[in-house]
Design a protein around this motif. Structure first.
Motif, mmCIF file in Angstrom:
data_model
loop_
_atom_site.group_PDB
_atom_site.id
_atom_site.type_symbol
_atom_site.label_atom_id
_atom_site.label_comp_id
_atom_site.label_asym_id
_atom_site.label_seq_id
_atom_site.Cartn_x
_atom_site.Cartn_y
_atom_site.Cartn_z
ATOM 1 N N GLY A 167 0.836 -1.192 0.000
ATOM 2 C CA GLY A 167 0.000 0.000 0.000
ATOM 3 C C GLY A 167 0.871 1.241 0.000
ATOM 4 O O GLY A 167 0.650 2.172 -0.768
ATOM 5 N N ASN A 168 1.903 1.227 0.869
ATOM 6 C CA ASN A 168 2.789 2.376 0.993
ATOM 7 C C ASN A 168 4.226 1.920 0.719
ATOM 8 O O ASN A 168 4.909 1.422 1.608
ATOM 9 C CB ASN A 168 2.671 2.962 2.408
ATOM 10 N N PRO A 169 4.698 2.069 -0.545
ATOM 11 C CA PRO A 169 6.020 1.553 -0.902
ATOM 12 C C PRO A 169 7.144 2.199 -0.114
ATOM 13 O O PRO A 169 8.255 1.661 -0.054
ATOM 14 C CB PRO A 169 6.161 1.859 -2.398
ATOM 15 N N GLU A 170 6.866 3.345 0.552
ATOM 16 C CA GLU A 170 7.912 3.986 1.355
ATOM 17 C C GLU A 170 8.357 3.092 2.503
ATOM 18 O O GLU A 170 9.486 3.193 2.971
ATOM 19 C CB GLU A 170 7.411 5.311 1.927
ATOM 20 N N SER A 171 7.464 2.198 2.956
ATOM 21 C CA SER A 171 7.866 1.342 4.072
ATOM 22 C C SER A 171 8.978 0.386 3.636
ATOM 23 O O SER A 171 9.688 -0.159 4.476
ATOM 24 C CB SER A 171 6.675 0.586 4.652
ATOM 25 N N LEU A 172 9.149 0.159 2.334
ATOM 26 C CA LEU A 172 10.255 -0.678 1.862
ATOM 27 C C LEU A 172 11.589 0.042 2.024
ATOM 28 O O LEU A 172 12.624 -0.578 2.224
ATOM 29 C CB LEU A 172 10.083 -1.012 0.373
ATOM 30 N N ALA A 173 11.547 1.389 1.924
ATOM 31 C CA ALA A 173 12.802 2.153 1.837
ATOM 32 C C ALA A 173 13.590 2.099 3.129
ATOM 33 O O ALA A 173 14.817 2.077 3.119
ATOM 34 C CB ALA A 173 12.491 3.597 1.472
ATOM 35 N N GLU A 174 12.896 2.058 4.279
ATOM 36 C CA GLU A 174 13.594 2.234 5.555
ATOM 37 C C GLU A 174 13.818 0.939 6.313
ATOM 38 O O GLU A 174 14.295 0.962 7.433
ATOM 39 C CB GLU A 174 12.780 3.201 6.432
ATOM 40 N N LEU A 182 22.155 -1.007 6.665
ATOM 41 C CA LEU A 182 22.071 -1.107 8.128
ATOM 42 C C LEU A 182 20.798 -1.832 8.545
ATOM 43 O O LEU A 182 19.805 -1.837 7.822
ATOM 44 C CB LEU A 182 22.049 0.300 8.746
ATOM 45 N N LEU A 183 20.840 -2.420 9.737
ATOM 46 C CA LEU A 183 19.608 -2.957 10.324
ATOM 47 C C LEU A 183 18.706 -1.790 10.702
ATOM 48 O O LEU A 183 19.187 -0.674 10.959
ATOM 49 C CB LEU A 183 19.939 -3.785 11.565
ATOM 50 N N GLU A 184 17.397 -2.043 10.742
ATOM 51 C CA GLU A 184 16.482 -0.952 11.045
ATOM 52 C C GLU A 184 16.599 -0.521 12.508
ATOM 53 O O GLU A 184 16.866 -1.347 13.388
ATOM 54 C CB GLU A 184 15.035 -1.356 10.743
ATOM 55 N N TYR A 185 16.399 0.760 12.745
ATOM 56 C CA TYR A 185 16.380 1.335 14.092
ATOM 57 C C TYR A 185 15.153 0.813 14.863
ATOM 58 O O TYR A 185 14.186 0.349 14.253
ATOM 59 C CB TYR A 185 16.320 2.871 13.988
ATOM 60 N N PRO A 186 15.156 0.890 16.209
ATOM 61 C CA PRO A 186 13.972 0.457 16.968
ATOM 62 C C PRO A 186 12.789 1.388 16.708
ATOM 63 O O PRO A 186 12.983 2.582 16.482
ATOM 64 C CB PRO A 186 14.428 0.535 18.425
ATOM 65 N N VAL A 187 11.588 0.820 16.729
ATOM 66 C CA VAL A 187 10.393 1.618 16.450
ATOM 67 C C VAL A 187 9.458 1.606 17.661
ATOM 68 O O VAL A 187 9.475 0.675 18.468
ATOM 69 C CB VAL A 187 9.638 1.099 15.201
ATOM 70 N N TYR A 188 8.673 2.655 17.784
ATOM 71 C CA TYR A 188 7.743 2.841 18.911
ATOM 72 C C TYR A 188 6.434 3.397 18.378
ATOM 73 O O TYR A 188 6.397 3.983 17.311
ATOM 74 C CB TYR A 188 8.326 3.856 19.910
ATOM 75 N N THR A 189 5.351 3.217 19.194
ATOM 76 C CA THR A 189 4.079 3.876 18.886
ATOM 77 C C THR A 189 3.478 4.359 20.198
ATOM 78 O O THR A 189 4.181 4.460 21.205
ATOM 79 C CB THR A 189 3.144 2.942 18.091
ATOM 80 N N ARG A 210 16.670 15.999 14.167
ATOM 81 C CA ARG A 210 17.171 15.241 15.324
ATOM 82 C C ARG A 210 16.667 13.798 15.287
ATOM 83 O O ARG A 210 17.377 12.865 15.660
ATOM 84 C CB ARG A 210 16.708 15.915 16.624
ATOM 85 N N ILE A 211 15.413 13.632 14.867
ATOM 86 C CA ILE A 211 14.846 12.267 14.805
ATOM 87 C C ILE A 211 15.637 11.431 13.800
ATOM 88 O O ILE A 211 16.025 10.287 14.083
ATOM 89 C CB ILE A 211 13.346 12.321 14.433
ATOM 90 N N ALA A 212 15.918 12.009 12.639
ATOM 91 C CA ALA A 212 16.667 11.275 11.601
ATOM 92 C C ALA A 212 18.058 10.913 12.117
ATOM 93 O O ALA A 212 18.537 9.782 11.906
ATOM 94 C CB ALA A 212 16.755 12.106 10.328
#
Ligand code: ADE
Length: 239
Positions: A167-174, A182-189, A210-212
């Motif tokens: 649905g959102n191809p941007e989720s492939l990019a990161e 690199l391995l993906e950074y930790p995620v939170y919600t 700063r987030i990036a």
């Protein structure tokens, strides 16, 4: 894309009818066909294996049912003159990486040969390699009971890259094993606080710079700790 899977356990592939892969099939992004190898046996017991030439433990898959199964699949190409790429999951194969998933996602036709027991008679691969590209691939340095779970994993890794799948191809990019290696950074919600554990302040700061930077640092730290091989500048490390 067309994918044919040959196995003695077609039911193993049933999960691909679920969730996003199921939708991809409904929408015609992928035409997935499973074939029971035993349909290509001719004895009462539908035998697919025999003792290893030269002796030793376990059983080896006989070449004849494989030859017939592959002949039948090759006789119905998705388009005239298209040849498949044959993928044979085996613990003795080349390591399968994200770059391979991208490469295979560009193919019109994959055939996956799922071996069981000690593997498939090598002549099947040698015969096929005279007619089509063949890749023996491994999911990692561990041994599964057969190629089916590996085929499931490879198929999912490949079809999620097909244009229109996400649905959102941007989720492939990161994600992990993406472009930055690199391995993906930790995620939170939400919620911001849960059982005494807080979402890091920086993620609630609204400061995108700063987030990036924080995410990049976390990704580098994680990769250094868990997968230093991905940081070593060697051919074959990461993508
Ligand atoms: N079949 C059995 N073990 C396997 C593995 N690690 N990778 C791919 N196919 C396999």
């Amino acid at each position: 894309m067309r994918i044919d899977v040959v196995t003695i356990f077609p039911d193993y592939l049933a999960p691909l009818g679920l969730s996003l892969p199921g939708k991809a099939q409904e929408r015609g992004l992928v035409d997935l066909r499973t074939h029971d190898l035993r349909e290509h046996t001719h004895d009462r017991h539908r035998t697919v294996d025999d003792t290893p030439s030269g002796g030793g433990a376990g059983m080896v898959m006989r070449p004849e049912p494989w030859g017939e199964a592959l002949d039948a699949i090759l006789a119905s190409p998705p388009e005239p003159a298209v040849r498949p790429r044959l993928i044979v999951p085996t613990p003795s194969g080349h390591p399968f990486r994200q770059a391979d998933a991208h490469r295979l996602a560009a193919e019109p036709w994959l055939v996956m040969a799922c071996g069981r027991y000690e593997g498939i008679d090598q002549r099947v691969v040698d015969w096929a390699a005279e007619r089509m590209p063949v890749e023996e691939i491994s999911l990692g340095d561990f041994v599964l009971n057969g190629g089916e779970v590996a085929a499931l994993a490879v198929i999912e890794a490949v079809i999620r890259l097909l244009p229109g799948f996400m649905g959102n191809p941007e989720s492939l990019a990161e994600e992990s094993h993406g472009g930055d290696g690199l391995l993906e950074y930790p995620v939170y919600t939400k919620p911001a606080s849960w059982r005494g554990h807080d979402v890091p302040d920086v993620l609630l700061s609204g400061d995108h710079g700063r987030i990036a930077a924080w995410r990049r640092e976390q990704a580098e730290r994680r990769t250094a700790e868990r997968r230093p091989d991905l940081l070593a500048d060697e051919p074959g490390s990461g993508d």
